[in-house]
Design a protein around this motif. Sequence first.
Motif, mmCIF file in Angstrom:
data_model
loop_
_atom_site.group_PDB
_atom_site.id
_atom_site.type_symbol
_atom_site.label_atom_id
_atom_site.label_comp_id
_atom_site.label_asym_id
_atom_site.label_seq_id
_atom_site.Cartn_x
_atom_site.Cartn_y
_atom_site.Cartn_z
ATOM 1 N N ALA A 1 -9.717 41.879 -47.623
ATOM 2 C CA ALA A 1 -10.899 42.563 -47.097
ATOM 3 C C ALA A 1 -11.137 42.189 -45.632
ATOM 4 O O ALA A 1 -11.470 43.040 -44.817
ATOM 5 C CB ALA A 1 -12.127 42.228 -47.928
ATOM 6 N N VAL A 2 -10.939 40.931 -45.301
ATOM 7 C CA VAL A 2 -11.119 40.469 -43.920
ATOM 8 C C VAL A 2 -10.045 41.105 -43.032
ATOM 9 O O VAL A 2 -10.322 41.546 -41.922
ATOM 10 C CB VAL A 2 -11.036 38.927 -43.842
ATOM 11 C CG1 VAL A 2 -10.942 38.447 -42.404
ATOM 12 C CG2 VAL A 2 -12.229 38.310 -44.528
ATOM 13 N N GLY A 3 -8.822 41.173 -43.543
ATOM 14 C CA GLY A 3 -7.721 41.774 -42.782
ATOM 15 C C GLY A 3 -7.917 43.253 -42.550
ATOM 16 O O GLY A 3 -7.467 43.805 -41.549
ATOM 17 N N ALA A 4 -8.628 43.939 -43.459
ATOM 18 C CA ALA A 4 -8.863 45.379 -43.330
ATOM 19 C C ALA A 4 -9.979 45.674 -42.358
ATOM 20 O O ALA A 4 -10.113 46.784 -41.875
ATOM 21 C CB ALA A 4 -9.195 45.971 -44.704
ATOM 22 N N ALA A 5 -10.825 44.667 -42.077
ATOM 23 C CA ALA A 5 -11.984 44.893 -41.200
ATOM 24 C C ALA A 5 -11.588 44.959 -39.746
ATOM 25 O O ALA A 5 -10.596 44.603 -39.278
ATOM 26 C CB ALA A 5 -13.003 43.777 -41.403
#
Length: 107
Positions: free
Chosen positions: A103-107
Amino acid sequence: MDENFECPVEATLAVIGGKWKAVLIFHLMTDGAQRFAELRRKTRGISDRVLARQLRELQTDGIVRREVFADVPPRVEYSLTEYGESLRPVTEAMCQWGKRHMAVGAA
């Protein structure tokens, strides 16, 4: 097995470390007993040789059970042993961390 580990994490990684072992454990934990071809399909990028070696090592460490059925043609299924099931909290924690990381990488 070498029991001269410097820390408990090292002992854990000696069994489930590497690129594929935790993934294989996850699939066996999530989907139950699997045949070789099913595991290969679910673990994209792994070669037959590496898959066979990883399963054999997990079997040697008592994590995975290999069961041969006397069907025609013969059928082999892999599943987690009771000892392998003891890795459930570790695997679930890795999944939760991985979801947050994704999720952090997608942000």
